[in-house]
Design an enzyme around this catalytic site. Sequence first.
Site, PDB file in Angstrom:
ATOM      1  N   ASP A 299       1.071   4.622   4.607  1.00  0.00           N
ATOM      2  CA  ASP A 299       1.317   3.471   3.748  1.00  0.00           C
ATOM      3  C   ASP A 299       2.778   3.001   3.798  1.00  0.00           C
ATOM      4  O   ASP A 299       3.711   3.800   3.713  1.00  0.00           O
ATOM      5  CB  ASP A 299       0.954   3.853   2.305  1.00  0.00           C
ATOM      6  CG  ASP A 299       0.785   2.654   1.409  1.00  0.00           C
ATOM      7  OD1 ASP A 299       1.785   1.986   1.127  1.00  0.00           O
ATOM      8  OD2 ASP A 299      -0.359   2.380   0.985  1.00  0.00           O
TER       9      ASP A 299
ATOM     10  N   SER B 121       0.940  -2.665   2.246  1.00  0.00           N
ATOM     11  CA  SER B 121      -0.285  -2.077   1.707  1.00  0.00           C
ATOM     12  C   SER B 121      -1.271  -3.171   1.259  1.00  0.00           C
ATOM     13  O   SER B 121      -1.662  -4.004   2.069  1.00  0.00           O
ATOM     14  CB  SER B 121       0.072  -1.116   0.562  1.00  0.00           C
ATOM     15  OG  SER B 121      -0.985  -0.245   0.269  1.00  0.00           O
TER      16      SER B 121
END
Length: 357
Positions: free
Chosen positions: A218, A88
């Site tokens: 993610d 991320s």
Amino acid sequence: MPEGQGEVPNASASRRDDNKSSLVYNCLQHLEIKVIYNMTEAQTDHFNILSLDGGGSLGVYTLGVLKKVEELLEEPLYKKFQLIYGTSTGSIIGSLLARGESVSEISKKYFQYIPDIMSQRNGSTRSQALKKCANEVFQDYEFNDENFKTLIGVVATNYEDSKPMIFKSSRSLFQEGKGEPGFGCKIADVVVASCSASPFFDIHKLISGKNLGMQVIDGGFVANNPTLFAITDAIKALKKPETQIRVLSLGVGSYFRSDTSPFETLLRKLKLSSSALDLFETTISANNNTIDNLRKIFFRNVCVVRINDPYPYKNMNNQKISTNLLERNKEKLMKIEAFGGKSYEEHKSDIIKIFEN
């Protein structure tokens, strides 16, 4: 002090329970962990890994630590780490470091783009702003070793089967060299995928490479702390002995969580609801702790310095310091970056040991 100096690990672990379906199990299944330890193997040069957690805006804490590390070493960090792994927000920082940018340059980009991205009203507009940022920063460069100055891996989650999707810059990071660097994707596509924390960002469809159209979210859903993946690549693909590996593992710090709206605050006070963001932050925090505990079990001889300190609970005026992964207040982000610098000072002696011969 750095962890992982001394005892030889027990190298056996069974993973044959067909009923297991947790994300942690999927991670371990993907890794096919087998602890490799050869007492007769010569300990030559150290192999340094930089592992960067996810955490949205709060990646500025990570940058606060890294600024001090770069000042200490007096060289670009890609020259000091043979492998960088990021999830991320850590994928953005890691990709920029691996391309040769200084931490100060990356920090300027964060403060330029983050307030605008996180100020967007919903997941769709945040995703549009994130994609615009990624395209401006990474342009058309492909995710392969021609466009990086050190090895890098980025963690995302395959939304279609809930398994890790690891983008690797070089064939050397694949076992037996079998794998396409970055799955043929562009760097911008990869970091957007790794940062697509649904529902706060849209589910991302890959727009480049051989998996065109695949839905990805993610990486924090499978490994917000990517240290396990990084160590496994070093041991299994690059054939490094555990005792040669040194890891600097950075989180985004722990903090008192704030709500994203007055309505959420009211619901919380009435004990009627927990916000989706609160649940997501709890999930990735538990994920971080699980990954770190597993790392200690499976790789006890790897030297790891883990930095993920709590922020100060109150400021000078005795007011609570609260934030969340969607923080957009530039002044508060600057303070959080400074917290990272203070964490560096607290761990400085251990960090220095990573780079000692």
